[in-house]
Write a protein that holds these residues in place. Structure first.
Motif, short mmCIF file in Angstrom:
data_model
loop_
_atom_site.label_atom_id
_atom_site.label_comp_id
_atom_site.label_asym_id
_atom_site.label_seq_id
_atom_site.Cartn_x
_atom_site.Cartn_y
_atom_site.Cartn_z
N THR A 20 0.85 -1.19 0.00
CA THR A 20 0.00 0.00 0.00
C THR A 20 0.89 1.23 0.00
O THR A 20 2.01 1.21 0.54
N ASP A 21 0.39 2.30 -0.60
CA ASP A 21 1.20 3.53 -0.63
C ASP A 21 0.93 4.36 0.63
O ASP A 21 0.25 3.91 1.55
N ASP A 22 1.39 5.59 0.61
CA ASP A 22 1.27 6.38 1.83
C ASP A 22 -0.14 6.92 2.06
O ASP A 22 -0.41 7.59 3.05
N ARG A 23 -1.01 6.60 1.11
CA ARG A 23 -2.41 6.93 1.36
C ARG A 23 -3.25 5.69 1.60
O ARG A 23 -4.46 5.76 1.72
N GLY A 24 -2.59 4.54 1.64
CA GLY A 24 -3.33 3.30 1.90
C GLY A 24 -3.87 2.62 0.66
O GLY A 24 -4.62 1.65 0.75
N LEU A 25 -3.49 3.11 -0.54
CA LEU A 25 -4.01 2.50 -1.76
C LEU A 25 -3.17 1.28 -2.14
O LEU A 25 -1.93 1.32 -2.08
N ILE A 26 -3.85 0.22 -2.53
CA ILE A 26 -3.17 -1.02 -2.91
C ILE A 26 -2.46 -0.82 -4.24
O ILE A 26 -3.04 -0.37 -5.22
N GLN A 27 -1.18 -1.15 -4.26
CA GLN A 27 -0.35 -0.92 -5.44
C GLN A 27 -0.25 -2.15 -6.33
O GLN A 27 0.15 -2.03 -7.49
N ASN A 28 -0.57 -3.29 -5.80
CA ASN A 28 -0.35 -4.50 -6.60
C ASN A 28 -1.59 -5.40 -6.68
O ASN A 28 -1.59 -6.55 -6.23
N PRO A 29 -2.66 -4.86 -7.26
CA PRO A 29 -3.91 -5.63 -7.32
C PRO A 29 -3.99 -6.58 -8.51
O PRO A 29 -4.97 -6.59 -9.25
N SER A 30 -2.96 -7.39 -8.68
CA SER A 30 -3.02 -8.36 -9.77
C SER A 30 -2.03 -9.47 -9.47
O SER A 30 -1.09 -9.27 -8.68
N PHE A 31 -2.23 -10.60 -10.07
CA PHE A 31 -1.39 -11.74 -9.73
C PHE A 31 0.00 -11.69 -10.36
O PHE A 31 0.82 -12.57 -10.12
N SER A 32 0.24 -10.67 -11.14
CA SER A 32 1.62 -10.52 -11.62
C SER A 32 2.46 -9.80 -10.57
O SER A 32 3.68 -9.91 -10.57
N THR A 33 1.78 -9.10 -9.68
CA THR A 33 2.52 -8.35 -8.66
C THR A 33 2.18 -8.78 -7.23
O THR A 33 2.96 -8.54 -6.32
N TYR A 34 1.06 -9.41 -7.05
CA TYR A 34 0.77 -10.06 -5.77
C TYR A 34 1.04 -11.53 -6.01
O TYR A 34 0.32 -12.20 -6.74
N ILE A 35 2.12 -12.03 -5.42
CA ILE A 35 2.62 -13.36 -5.80
C ILE A 35 2.02 -14.45 -4.92
O ILE A 35 2.21 -14.44 -3.70
N ILE A 36 1.33 -15.38 -5.55
CA ILE A 36 0.84 -16.55 -4.83
C ILE A 36 1.59 -17.78 -5.33
O ILE A 36 2.17 -17.75 -6.43
N PRO A 37 1.63 -18.82 -4.52
CA PRO A 37 2.37 -20.01 -4.95
C PRO A 37 1.79 -20.60 -6.22
O PRO A 37 0.58 -20.58 -6.44
N THR A 38 2.68 -21.11 -7.05
CA THR A 38 2.26 -21.87 -8.21
C THR A 38 2.69 -23.32 -8.02
O THR A 38 3.26 -23.68 -6.99
N SER A 39 2.42 -24.13 -9.03
CA SER A 39 2.79 -25.54 -8.92
C SER A 39 4.29 -25.70 -8.74
O SER A 39 4.76 -26.70 -8.21
N LYS A 40 5.08 -24.72 -9.18
CA LYS A 40 6.53 -24.82 -9.03
C LYS A 40 6.99 -24.56 -7.59
O LYS A 40 8.14 -24.83 -7.25
N ASP A 41 6.10 -24.03 -6.79
CA ASP A 41 6.47 -23.72 -5.41
C ASP A 41 6.06 -24.82 -4.43
O ASP A 41 6.34 -24.69 -3.23
N VAL A 42 5.38 -25.84 -4.94
CA VAL A 42 4.84 -26.83 -4.01
C VAL A 42 5.94 -27.75 -3.50
O VAL A 42 6.58 -28.45 -4.28
N PRO A 43 6.16 -27.74 -2.20
CA PRO A 43 7.15 -28.68 -1.66
C PRO A 43 6.49 -30.04 -1.44
O PRO A 43 5.27 -30.13 -1.52
N PRO A 44 7.26 -31.05 -1.15
CA PRO A 44 6.62 -32.29 -0.68
C PRO A 44 5.88 -32.00 0.62
O PRO A 44 6.46 -31.45 1.55
N ILE A 45 4.63 -32.33 0.65
CA ILE A 45 3.82 -32.12 1.84
C ILE A 45 3.39 -33.48 2.35
O ILE A 45 2.92 -34.32 1.57
N HIS A 46 3.56 -33.71 3.63
CA HIS A 46 3.31 -35.03 4.21
C HIS A 46 2.19 -34.93 5.23
O HIS A 46 2.43 -34.61 6.38
N PRO A 47 0.97 -35.22 4.81
CA PRO A 47 -0.13 -35.12 5.77
C PRO A 47 -0.24 -36.37 6.62
O PRO A 47 0.04 -37.47 6.14
#
Lengths: 764, 764
Positions: free
Chosen positions: B675-702
């Motif tokens: 957010t900037d100095d007025r509280g506005l969100i600067q990265n409202p898209s998935f190119s700039t707000y980074i979420i995990p993709t299939s390449k980020d998945v570690p082995p998960i052991h439930p």
């Protein structure tokens, strides 16, 4: 004083304004993207072996997605109805004109209809059987897969021969009546929508959602939890949407599943008239005997219904004809033989009255002829024999309650000024000869012993936290006002809340369990009782909470006009507040209510038993002018007095009487299906099949008699069919009175009317 | 041996294939003719007085049907939620960026979006408050209509000062965590359809149909029986569709009513990210004391949530943070002060974990720092303090059953080979430094004392004559598998019928009464219990009929694998046959079942009481490699052991663990709203707000631990949020282990990672 707050009030119909404004969406108004349109190819022949069906030329027509025949049916090619003789699509033989042989499914209606013409049928025509008596003669070719005798019923009571011996007069007559076309404003229509997880939703214009669900199950061969049937606002039905929706709904579902798309099947008027059910034509042989005092002693009836090619509802219709064919009278010696022999014509089914108008016409002509030969007033002879409380019917059923027949006779007599007119006589005016005639009749409410397997109903009731109410039932509003009447019953059952606070949900087979068909004037009675069962459960819950809020015991809590209070105290708590309190306390206010019809009985060998749970009664009187030169009959007035048990909505009761009488007038005077020598309908349009218009409406004078039925909701029993049922009889009697001729055939087309002045008398 | 026939089986999801094949229709896929499209104009400023809104230029844009502002609301401009401060449309002030000020309704999406740009806003910007602590300072400008203090909670237990006196080590820390965006695959969307008789149907992607119904009631000012809310297949929610659907559904309904047309409001991704709720950022001040043996003595927490401008769900989130902030441990002396001060940013609401991930991160860092200062194994110190059956929580709640925490610690320890790895140490490999870390945590199941008013559920069950089953509940499947799990419970509850024979109906507020929101991992537990209540009623009925068919007494009837039989006898009658027999006998097989949550309690002054009906527990361990040159963290493995009470569908339980862990990994490492100095969100898209993709998945052991909850359906308690909740904590602990630096901030962006080799040791 009505004693009730919402029941017995002439409250406006919640659906009326939207319908009058053209806002109500009927099934054909529902537009879903990607919807395919289906059209049925019906047999051009009334009886033929199907040698070959060449679908190729149709398939290659632009826009065609599929051309389906019997071989494409994944489930069973058998429509569930009473007898298992009826198929969705003809396979080896076509046995009536218009019998579905194939369906074309295309991108548009135009494409489907054009492609339909390209299907090449190789048919080897066979002789057609067109008369039910001939159909049952020994050696007659069997046209129906399970044999020509589609149904038979009988009544044997007392000693017929002895009864005739005791009779001073015996009248015989042969009465013939024709088809009646339902002429609902909205033709048959369905929209089948495939869904995820193998589900399908079938929407359409119908009376019996649970029948349609069974048909979809049969044709698709899928389990019931994958099927949802929703009744769309239905623009009239009158019985015509009781059986054939199983066929059309099933075919729409087939089209949807085979194309993977929503599929719409809406019949144009021509197809609808040709392909769908009608009132059975009939031929009835009567022999009736009475003493010189006018007391009926014996009645022998042999009646044939012309059922068309498949049984569909004929066994039930024939049964009702059987039970009612001797009128609402005490007759100790009765023999009835009722038969339906298959013919190569469209299958006949339910039509308001369900087998009774034809036998009422016949019996009421017999009564008039008895009266005439005994020089007795026609109303008087009826009054002498009329069933009263404590009497037995010809099936040996006791009538311990709710027999308002005599009151209807009195009411009609009084309204019409019967004696005054008959005593004054009718001088001829120019070519117009006036007459007056009556009919008394009755109608077993509900499905009776013949249909008991279907006779139960379920209702869902949900009271929202703000005190407004939703409910769902399994019986439909097809224009008769079911929604209004049931909403009033809900409002009354919940202590007099406002009708505005009640909303009926669309009828949907996933909301309630099997509630049977909406027929036999059973809707108000069965769904109304199911609703009251649900109301009772929720009222108990709410009274307990109200008692807590009022700080008194639950048994001291009263509910009136939508407010809870402790008797004799000031403080009143509105219904909505108690509902909100229940919500806060996590006490759910939704439940189901149920109604199972009381026991009935029937011994098929003797036709004895408690045939129906109760009966409604009516007397109708018509005054006519007959133009003895042209044969045209002008109805001047009809007085219709009906015993309905309890009029839930008096204005709607009167409206139903008016509408039904008009439909009966059409049946009496002008509605006539012409068939050629092969059984094909010649006049499948309203320019040639004449129904009454606004110019034909006579003054109709409804009167309501309330002889309460203790097991009905607030004393109501069904009556919705009765207004139509006796009209032809009393008009025929009036025409006979005017012309002196014996009327034995319906309709009373002008060319059929004879004038026999020697039989008339201006003084009676 | 499971002991059950359908529950505890890894049965395939009925909805999976259609979803994978792209056949499932989401709300935006629903095309109705004549649908208008709505677009929201959100405030461009974070805090401003609205001097004027000129809608004219937008209205004259081609295709525009309406431009609506607060003055067009026929009902109340107040969204029902916990506090009455939230409006549908801003009227005098806008207090967060993206706050809806107007909606454009047009013939097409293009027209609506273009016209939106033409609305002229005259705004007088005010200074923005961006920090919740500053918001609560005396003299701070009040930005929220009801004041800046949106919520506060506290716990006071024991004697804090004494507790610290008894402590040998005291650790203090300040922990800061940021936003998390829900990033559901399907954005927020609604379709509102006006119907006859003043009704409206609102379809959409939502978790809480009954909340939406209340919102529609509020904005339109119509009674509840005129409103039908239907949840459409929902492509992910994670809490993001708990509060804002009330706003968006209400606006869609307004658009429909004002234009008289179906109205669709589907947010594009940018609008969705800017305008809808997020996980609350937090700042937590901790002071924790323990003896030299590692026994916790005292914990003092002051925690601030950044709630954005309106309260929405903050009071509930803050309360859950409060109850859970000291971890699943026995601590005799506790003081918690929890506050939420309004800021001029988007309101934050529910997000899987609902206030716990931030405090788990904080407390688990505290535990690791205590372990380090005591030279104790981190798992060991947790084991020492871990809640066990018979213990009390910090709110004074006894735990008489279902406490599987220790088993989860053991399981995780074993799976991860914890000791082995810690004893071996981690040699540095190039620039990669390895570490291992753990977290133990718990989660109160259901709404708890804070949300009890909503905590009830209703279920409808209908058994068709062929033995297949329909059911309806009020909680939704939002991808988490509710439909599958509840179907399995139905199948089990009806004696082991096939899962294929069970069909869930769409969630629809006209089918069941208020069942609360689908949140707090309560769906399986509440709807499952309601279903079992209904099953019990129908099973009693069916057993009676089966007894009649088997000719034995009902108490001797058993039901297994979908067949009824008398114990020790051969003859078995399939479920479908008994259903058919009930149908023949006119015994209806449909009913409602209900569940009301057991009592909970809470004293706001002391924070003492039975906060939740039960808790689920978990231990997660992460092994990481940290690149000490770049700061990048690579997660090598995550072991996640979860106590779920009973895994209704083990494969789905494991899948939920995998999905939740991945979401937690995103929260831990990469998801960051700028957010900037007025509280506005600067990265409202998935190119700039980074979420995990299939390449980020570690082995998960439930791993599943089953410590049955006696009041849950088959022992199940909710657990669906827990897989996400501890991931950031155990990763942070692992990174700290690897780098020797104290991790106090999330996410662990590479630029934030410090390497302090002097604090690491290859031998521990």
């Amino acid at each position: 004083m009505n004693g009730f707050e919402r029941v017995g009030q002439s409250l406006p119909r919640p659906d009326a304004l939207d319908k009058a404004m053209g806002k109500t969406p009927y099934v054909d108004d529902i537009q879903l993207p990607n919807t395919a349109v289906a059209a049925i190819l019906g047999s051009p022949a009334s009886h033929a072996i199907i040698r070959n069906i060449r679908t190729g030329p149709a398939l290659s027509h632009p826009g065609v997605l599929a051309v389906l025949t019997a071989g494409d049916i994944p489930g069973k090619n058998a429509i569930p109805m009473i007898r298992e003789d009826w198929t969705f699509l003809a396979e080896k033989k076509a046995i009536y004109p218009g019998e579905p042989i194939a369906i074309v499914v295309a991108e548009s209606s135009n494409a489907a209809l054009a492609a339909r013409e390209k299907i090449e049928l190789e048919l080897e025509e066979l002789p057609a059987i067109l008369d039910p008596e001939q159909s049952l003669e020994p050696g007659a070719p069997q046209i129906n897969p399970l044999g020509n005798l589609l149904s038979e019923h009988k009544i044997l009571s007392g000693n017929l021969d002895q009864g005739f011996e005791e009779s001073d007069v015996i009248i015989e007559g042969v009465y013939e009546t024709g088809y009646q076309e339902h002429a609902y404003l909205e033709p048959q229509g369905f929209l089948a929508v495939p869904d995820t997880e193998g589900r399908i939703t079938v929407l359409g214009s119908m009376q019996c959602p649970f029948y349609v669900s069974n048909a979809v199950k049969a044709i698709l061969g899928i389990p019931e939890h994958k099927i949802q049937v929703i009744q769309t606002p239905t623009g009239g039905a009158f019985g015509g949407k009781e059986d054939f929706p199983s066929l059309f709904g099933g075919l729409a579902a087939l089209a949807a599943v085979k194309t993977g798309r929503p599929a719409k099947l809406v019949l144009d008027r021509r197809d609808d008239i040709i392909m769908s059910s009608k009132r059975h034509p009939a031929r009835c042989y009567y022999k009736t005997g009475a003493t010189k005092d006018g007391v009926l002693k014996a009645c022998e009836v042999t009646l044939y219904l012309d059922p068309g090619a498949y049984a569909t509802l004929t066994p039930a219709v024939l049964w009702r004809s059987t039970v009612h064919c001797c009128g609402p009278y005490r007759i100790p010696n009765v023999k009835v033989t009722a038969l339906a022999g298959a013919t190569n014509k469209v299958p006949c089914g339910a039509f308001r009255g369900f087998g009774t108008p034809k036998v009422i016409f016949a019996m009421e002509r017999q009564m008039d002829k008895l009266a005439e030969s005994l020089n007795m007033d026609p109303l008087l002879i009826r009054g002498k024999n009329a069933l009263k409380k404590g009497d037995q019917t010809i099936t040996g059923q006791d009538l311990p309650f709710s027999v308002g027949l005599s009151q209807t006779i009195e009411k009609a007599r009084e309204m019409s000024r019967w004696e005054e007119k008959r005593n004054a006589g009718f001088p001829q005016k120019g070519s117009l000869k006036r007459g007056i005639g009556c009919a008394t009749f009755f109608y077993g409410v509900g499905l009776g012993a013949g249909g008991r397997k279907h006779d139960r109903a379920d209702a869902y009731l949900q009271i929202k936290p703000d005190g407004t109410v939703l409910f769902a039932v399994g019986t439909v509003d097809m224009g008769q006002g079911m929604q209004t009447v049931l909403s009033q019953i809900v409002a009354e059952g919940l202590g007099g809340i406002s009708l505005d606070a009640v909303q009926m949900l669309p009828v949907d087979t996933t909301r309630v369990s099997d509630s049977g068909p909406t027929v036999a004037s059973r809707g108000t009675y069965t769904s109304g009782n199911a609703i009251l069962d649900a109301c009772g459960k929720l009222m108990d819950i709410m009274k307990n909470v109200a008692a807590d809020m009022l700080q008194c015991t639950p048994s001291d809590v009263l509910l009136k006009n939508g407010r809870f209070f402790e008797k004799a105290k000031e403080k009143k708590i509105p219904f909505g507040e108690v509902a909100e309190e229940c919500h806060s306390r996590h006490i759910p206010l939704d439940t189901h209510g149920f109604f199972d019809s009381p026991p009935t009985s029937w011994d098929p060998a003797t036709g004895q038993g408690k045939a129906y749970v109760t009966y409604s009664y009516a007397t109708q009187i018509a005054e006519v002018d007959v133009d003895i030169e042209t044969g045209e009959v002008k109805v001047l007035d009809i007085w219709a007095a009906h015993d309905v048990g309890k009029a839930i909505n008096p204005q709607m009761t009167a409206a139903q009487i008016e509408g039904g009488v008009l439909q009966g007038l059409g049946y009496a005077l002008m509605e006539f299906i012409e068939t050629d020598d092969r059984g094909l309908i010649q006049n499948p349009s309203f320019s040639t099949y004449i129904i009454p218009t606004s110019k034909d409406v006579p003054p109709i004078h409804p009167a309501i008699v309330e002889s309460a039925y203790p097991e009905g909701p607030y004393g109501a029993k069904g009556f919705g069919e009765t207004p139509l049922m006796g009209v032809a009889a009393c008009i025929a009697n009036a025409v006979s009175d005017a012309t002196g001729s014996d009327i034995t055939t319906l309709p009373l087309l002008p060319e059929r009317i004879k004038y026999l002045p020697q039989n008339t008398s201006s003084l009676k």
